[in-house]
Scaffold this motif. Structure first.
Motif, PDB file in Angstrom:
ATOM      1  N   ARG A 147       0.647  -1.597  -0.068  1.00  0.00           N
ATOM      2  CA  ARG A 147      -0.085   0.686   0.347  1.00  0.00           C
ATOM      3  C   ARG A 147       1.550   1.076   0.190  1.00  0.00           C
ATOM      4  O   ARG A 147       1.974   1.258   0.525  1.00  0.00           O
ATOM      5  N   TYR A 159      -2.567  11.182   6.208  1.00  0.00           N
ATOM      6  CA  TYR A 159      -2.580   9.930   7.271  1.00  0.00           C
ATOM      7  C   TYR A 159      -1.959   8.964   6.267  1.00  0.00           C
ATOM      8  O   TYR A 159      -1.275   9.063   5.182  1.00  0.00           O
ATOM      9  N   ASP A 222      -4.873   4.087  -0.209  1.00  0.00           N
ATOM     10  CA  ASP A 222      -6.543   3.922   0.691  1.00  0.00           C
ATOM     11  C   ASP A 222      -6.184   5.970   1.088  1.00  0.00           C
ATOM     12  O   ASP A 222      -5.719   6.500   1.335  1.00  0.00           O
ATOM     13  N   HIS A 224      -8.834   7.100   2.719  1.00  0.00           N
ATOM     14  CA  HIS A 224      -8.507   7.173   4.243  1.00  0.00           C
ATOM     15  C   HIS A 224     -10.376   8.521   4.253  1.00  0.00           C
ATOM     16  O   HIS A 224     -10.141   9.737   5.271  1.00  0.00           O
ATOM     17  N   GLU A 248      -9.311   2.331  -2.284  1.00  0.00           N
ATOM     18  CA  GLU A 248      -9.940   1.727  -0.882  1.00  0.00           C
ATOM     19  C   GLU A 248     -10.349   2.697   0.023  1.00  0.00           C
ATOM     20  O   GLU A 248      -9.457   4.255  -0.363  1.00  0.00           O
ATOM     21  N   ASP A 249     -11.518   3.130   0.275  1.00  0.00           N
ATOM     22  CA  ASP A 249     -12.203   4.650   1.628  1.00  0.00           C
ATOM     23  C   ASP A 249     -12.061   5.896   0.730  1.00  0.00           C
ATOM     24  O   ASP A 249     -11.815   6.956   1.553  1.00  0.00           O
ATOM     25  N   GLU A 274     -13.234  -0.907   6.698  1.00  0.00           N
ATOM     26  CA  GLU A 274     -13.070  -1.044   7.645  1.00  0.00           C
ATOM     27  C   GLU A 274     -13.776  -0.890   8.516  1.00  0.00           C
ATOM     28  O   GLU A 274     -13.548  -0.908   9.831  1.00  0.00           O
ATOM     29  N   ARG A 295     -13.774  -5.176   3.479  1.00  0.00           N
ATOM     30  CA  ARG A 295     -12.505  -4.535   3.861  1.00  0.00           C
ATOM     31  C   ARG A 295     -12.417  -4.648   5.864  1.00  0.00           C
ATOM     32  O   ARG A 295     -12.002  -4.087   6.542  1.00  0.00           O
TER      33      ARG A 295
HETATM   34 MG    MG Z   1      -7.545   2.813   5.384  1.00  0.00          MG
END
Ligand code: MG
Ligand code: GCO
Length: 414
Positions: A147, A159, A222, A224, A248-249, A274, A295
């Motif tokens: 990642r 992040y 990600d 986030h 992701e997200d 997540e 996730r």
């Molecule tokens: Mg994450």
């Protein structure tokens, strides 16, 4: 055979963990993870003040019925606190059942569907040189997936990027912060964010990574939860040439419909969940095939019983697992994910952030990493034992996840 004792243990070997210990009247011990980063004591109280007394005397073998008792039986159901508490009970009961049978838990979940679980590591760096060194370190250890998180020019903190990490370090990123000199935190730290700067920067970083590391390495990213749907669609589209394993997200996860817009604009595979804690958080995402990877963590989604059902449901739609595995999932929760991931057919990839040596002295694990893959090991049960005496030497210390503000000072998703 029934449950004679249940105890909540809060310990902080490097970071905070909440663990449930269930003991049977003939001496079997099962362990469950109930860690909810930055809200640990809420789950400890939910378990200790409300559930533990109802566990005593229950038949340890009735895992499904126990799950329904604490989920369906609670009028106020779902939410991360409730579902982490139920998860810990569920994990501990599966641990006992497998220990009593004398087999590693995955054997009770259908047996192994694969030889090992492909994992992805967290490579990050405040600039490209640091990021590249971090990726190289993982590739040299045999990882096949990483990642990528990187600093954004003009922002103080981003992040996924540790201010103190050195390339090649075994563990480098814990987003929850204690107070000054490791004392208890009284409030979250504040970070800054600028979507415009991020969207301009990130595709160039992926272009450099692909050029340096070639087409074979699986790359993940990600977002986030920080983008609007149309911004996320632009990001997903702009990353297409770099062939991501997943994005992701990228939008706040509670809005399932937001993902539809990203999907309409891009073929970049999408992962989310997540922060979810129930199959109902995924209903539209799964039935409308808006995501590619689930996730959720076993720890935050009601345990093995609930995760197995969620992943079986996702599998019908060709959606695969990508279970959450940062260091705020304890080694017990990690082991639960590994046993489940080894057994199910629709496994995708497993997130892996190795715990610190201090954590692993307190939680003794049987799972092992080998050239990019993890295996839960052959120890009966989950294969993790907590050293209670050592755990007692690391008292809980309040730590919080950050909050995020835009450059004009207004609050934004972290
Ligand atoms: Mg994450
Ligand atoms: C991930 C996550 C984590 C979370 C953390 C919060 O993809 O691993 O985004 O790093 O930020 O779990 O406690």
């Amino acid at each position: 055979m029934s449950i004679s004792n249940a105890e909540v243990i809060v310990t902080s070997p490097g970071r905070n963990f909440v663990t449930l210990k269930i003991t049977t009247d003939d001496g079997f011990v099962g362990w469950g993870d109930a860690t909810l980063n930055g809200r640990e004591l809420s789950v400890a109280s939910y378990l200790g003040d409300h559930l533990v007394s109802a566990l005593i005397g229950r038949d340890e073998n009735r895992i499904e019925d126990t799950w329904q008792y604490f989920y369906r039986g609670a009028y106020w159901r779902r939410g991360p606190v409730t579902m982490a508490a139920i998860a810990a009970i569920d994990m501990a009961l599966w641990d006992i059942k497998a220990k009593r049978a004398g087999v590693p838990l995955y054997q009770l979940l259908g047996g192994a569907s694969r030889d090992g679980l492909r994992v992805y590591a967290h490579a990050s760096g405040s600039d490209y040189a640091a990021l590249s060194a971090a990726i190289r370190g993982y590739v040299d250890q045999g990882y096949t997936a990483v990642r990528i998180q990187t600093g954004v020019p003009g922002l103080n903190s981003v992040y996924g990027v540790s201010a103190t990490a050195k390339p090649g370090q075994k563990y480098d990123y814990e987003p929850a912060h204690r107070g000054v000199d490791g004392a208890a935190a009284t409030r979250p730290q504040e970070e800054d964010w600028d979507t415009h700067a991020y969207l301009n920067h990130i595709p160039q970083v992926f272009a450099q990574v692909r050029e340096e590391f070639g087409p074979g390495l699986r790359l993940l990213h990600d977002g986030h939860h920080r983008l609007s749907p149309i911004e996320a669609a632009r990001l997903a589209k702009s990353l297409e040439p770099y062939d991501l394993f997943w994005l992701e997200d990228s939008t706040p996860a509670e809005d399932q419909e937001a993902v539809r817009l990203i999907r309409q604009h891009s073929t970049t595979p999408l992962a989310t969940g997540e922060v979810f804690n129930s199959v109902f958080d995924y209903q539209t995402l799964i039935t409308d095939r808006l995501i590619d990877y689930v996730r959720s963590a076993v720890t935050h989604t009601g345990g093995i019983t609930a995760m197995k059902k969620l992943l079986d449901f996702a599998g019908i739609y060709g959606i695969r697992s990508g279970m959450h595995g940062p260091t705020d999932i304890s080694p017990i929760g990690m082991a639960a994910a590994l046993h489940l991931g080894l057994a199910i057919h629709n496994f995708g990839i497993q997130e892996y952030m190795p715990h610190s040596d201090t954590t692993l002295e307190v939680f003794r694990t049987s799972y092992a990493f080998d050239r990019g893959f993890l295996h839960p090991g052959e120890t009966p049960g989950l294969g993790v034992e907590l050293d209670e005496e050592l755990a007692a030497q690391y008292p809980y210390t309040a730590a919080y996840l950050p909050v995020n503000r835009l450059l004009d000072g207004s609050l934004h998703d972290w």
